[in-house]
Write an enzyme that holds these catalytic residues in place. Structure first.
Site, short mmCIF file in Angstrom:
data_model
loop_
_atom_site.label_atom_id
_atom_site.label_comp_id
_atom_site.label_asym_id
_atom_site.label_seq_id
_atom_site.Cartn_x
_atom_site.Cartn_y
_atom_site.Cartn_z
N ASP A 300 0.83 -1.20 0.00
CA ASP A 300 0.00 0.00 0.00
C ASP A 300 0.86 1.26 0.00
O ASP A 300 1.92 1.31 0.65
CB ASP A 300 -0.90 -0.01 1.25
CG ASP A 300 -1.80 1.21 1.32
OD1 ASP A 300 -2.65 1.35 0.43
OD2 ASP A 300 -1.64 2.01 2.26
N GLU A 339 1.12 -0.56 -5.18
CA GLU A 339 0.16 0.50 -5.42
C GLU A 339 0.96 1.80 -5.40
O GLU A 339 1.35 2.28 -4.33
CB GLU A 339 -0.94 0.54 -4.36
CG GLU A 339 -2.02 1.56 -4.67
CD GLU A 339 -2.34 2.51 -3.52
OE1 GLU A 339 -3.34 3.23 -3.62
OE2 GLU A 339 -1.60 2.54 -2.54
#
Length: 620
Positions: A300, A339
């Site tokens: 993330d 990401e």
């Protein structure tokens, strides 16, 4: 950082050393916690949240504190009482807790002793197959979900074991190859998404303990579904619950062992120049693969991890490179996915990721859906052609994602849902045709796979997050209880997934198997080839306009040596099928391959409005 070796347990597999290590042979538990500047540390064994036994720990030269006892069998709850370097006493959960539990009597999260050898896995076949395969040359269709709200609201959490059968059956029915779970790591607030992490080894307490999660992963594996964990190595929860108790790992011994500065999310960024930060996160990533059998890690917020205030963070970049290289060497077949939203150049090659989310694609694709039909020709090149052509030219391998962020409308704003994106459609039929075309574009366009977020497979009109914050299931399952455009779209997604998986032309060479055939911005039609397998090639035709054609000529590139080899060509997929809610009026029982003179070759076929047609060519 020290060299990475399988035997270097302290550095790479600290979960084998730290935490509560139960030994079956002598029925003893050894506790170890890293608090090098603490003055004293005790293990506090609890019952119903209250102290029952207190055991003094001994400090080792490594900065670890250690104690061994017979009084802590599996299931025993415990905390550490730490007298830190500032003389402050505080009860803390174990930073390397394999399970945690909420004790309602004292309203605290406490660590739980666990026997890591108890669970007997049944996924040997899956793991063997994974190690022998190349995930970059295999189908990848991901279903992203938050377990605590997928079926019920967060007020009625479902145990990992109880949800295993239903989730697995749904994924098999829908044709997904993998699930990606966010909110899986322990976090303090049940009403949040789960990205404010307080413990990097324990699963979220409302779903059960680590063996319960093992059961879920095992069950999915035994039905050929891979599992990707949404991992949060950029920032962490640092607030203390009270002056005498904390579930955070911040200031464990009174010093700052992990943090740099304040993050965008009201947390603290990790400092990768600190050895303990690197050690803890390295151990966490390997734990989820090694002990919990995860098949991939989605990292993330990599953008904020590697670059802030226009400056690279070399320690973070080197950490990611070393971790990914270790995963690829020790656990072949496991995916490392980034990401990353800022377009960091050559990210995959620099940090050894397998692939990254294509944030630009989903932004442009959703903007195209929002664009009224009569305005689409003006945006043709930027929103369609540029995306198709850049996929092959880009060095980074991409997943075309529709994630929780893309349709997260916060509390009141509805404009980000897929359903809202097609509000310009003249009627329900046209709106859902546009959406079916979008999903086909996502599945068939050059990429290394695609992902859809829970609820978007039924195109629910209210954001998953709005439903979540109201304590409801994030997915409005009532939309599928009767025949409707929503339930037909759900069936369409299932067929789309299985169709994609059945044709290696889409995934055996990823974005490299792509050749542009034809484009006409005025008519909003584009066509391209996707690979050859067993002397058969796939041709895709997308129509982004609300005008259909009973007969349309798609000219073929005569410079392509395979064009003159095209023999029998058949329609094998049509998003306008009546069973999906389409018109059913533009089916191609026969595809004509027309040769005009010696220079012009074209397909002549029917093309529905706002639809995708897929052809299979036999190459003679």
């Amino acid at each position: 950082m020290a060299s990475r070796d399988n035997n270097d347990a302290l550095d790479t597999k600290l979960y084998k050393i730290r935490g509560a290590q139960y030994c079956k042979d002598d029925r003893q538990t050894t506790f170890r916690v890293y608090a090098p500047r603490a003055k004293n540390v005790w293990v506090i064994l609890t019952a119903f949240g209250r102290e029952e036994f207190q055991i003094i720990m001994q400090k080792m030269d490594t900065g670890l504190w250690e104690a061994t006892t017979h009084q802590a069998p599996p299931g025993r709850t415990y905390l550490y009482l730490i007298d830190d370097c500032n003389g402050k006493y505080m009860l803390r959960i174990d930073p390397v807790s394999f399970s945690v539990i909420h004790i309602s009597e004292v309203d605290q999260i406490q660590s739980v002793v666990h026997d890591q050898t108890t669970y007997k896995w049944g996924d040997e076949t899956w793991l063997t197959k994974r190690a022998l395969s190349n995930p970059l040359c295999a189908p990848l269709s991901i279903y992203e979900l938050q377990l605590k709200s997928w079926r019920n609201g967060f007020h009625q959490p479902i145990n990992f074991r109880r949800i295993a059968s239903e989730l697995t059956t749904y994924c098999v029915t829908m044709g997904f190859t993998h699930v990606e779970m966010f909110g899986l790591l322990e976090h303090p607030y049940n009403w949040e998404r789960g990205y404010i992490v307080s413990n990097y080894f324990a699963p979220y307490h409302d779903h059960g303990q680590c063996d319960d999660l093992r059961y879920l992963v095992d069950y999915l594996h035994q039905h050929d579904i891979g599992v990707i964990i949404d991992w949060v190595p950029t920032h962490f929860y640092h607030r203390h619950n009270s002056p005498w108790y904390s579930s955070s790992l911040h200031e464990l011994d009174g010093t700052n062992m992990y943090a740099s500065d304040n993050s965008l999310w009201g947390t603290l960024y990790f400092d990768y120049n600190k050895e303990e930060t690197r050690r803890l996160l390295f151990g966490s990533a390997l734990y989820w693969i090694d002990e919990m059998h995860m098949d991939g890690i989605r990292y993330d917020a990599v953008s904020q991890m590697i670059r802030r205030q226009s400056q690279d963070i070399p320690a973070a970049i080197s950490f990611l490179r070393e971790l990914n290289q270790t995963i690829h060497r020790v656990y072949p077949g496991v995916l490392c996915i980034a990401e990353e939203t800022e377009g960091y150049p050559n990210l995959i090659r620099t940090m050894d990721f397998d692939m990254k989310w294509n944030i630009g694609w989903i932004n442009d694709a959703m903007n195209l859906l929002r664009t009224p039909n009569n305005e689409r020709p003006r945006h043709w090149h930027e929103k369609v052609l540029n995306m198709l052509n850049s996929a092959r030219e880009n060095n980074d391998k991409m997943i075309l994602t529709l994630s929780h962020d893309d349709t997260d409308c916060h509390n009141r704003d509805h404009h980000k849902t897929l359903f809202a994106c097609v509000s310009n459609g003249r009627n329900e039929s046209e709106k859902f045709s546009d959406l079916r075309n979008f999903f086909a574009w996502q599945a068939f366009a050059p990429s290394r796979g695609h992902m859809i977020h829970m609820g978007d497979e039924i195109v629910q009109p209210i954001s998953w997050f709005q439903r979540f914050r109201q304590g409801m299931s994030s997915v409005d399952w009532s939309l599928t209880e009767k025949q409707s455009f929503h339930s037909k779209t759900q069936q369409y997604i299932s067929d789309l997934n299985y169709f994609y998986r059945s044709y290696p032309q889409f995934w055996q060479h990823g974005e490299q198997d792509f050749t542009m055939i034809y484009e006409c911005g005025r008519n909003l039609i584009v066509a391209y080839h996707r690979g050859i397998y067993n002397n058969r090639r796939i041709a895709i035709i997308h129509n982004f306009s609300n005008r259909g054609y009973k007969s349309y000529d798609i000219s073929l590139p005569t410079w392509d040596p395979n064009v003159r080899r095209i023999g029998k060509t058949v329609e094998i997929f049509n998003s306008d099928n009546l069973s999906y809610g389409g018109s059913g009026l533009f089916q191609n029982e026969k595809i004509d391959v027309v040769h005009m003179h010696s220079e012009w070759i074209f397909f002549r076929l029917a093309i529905p409005a706002l639809a995708t047609v897929v052809l299979e060519e036999s190459l003679n």
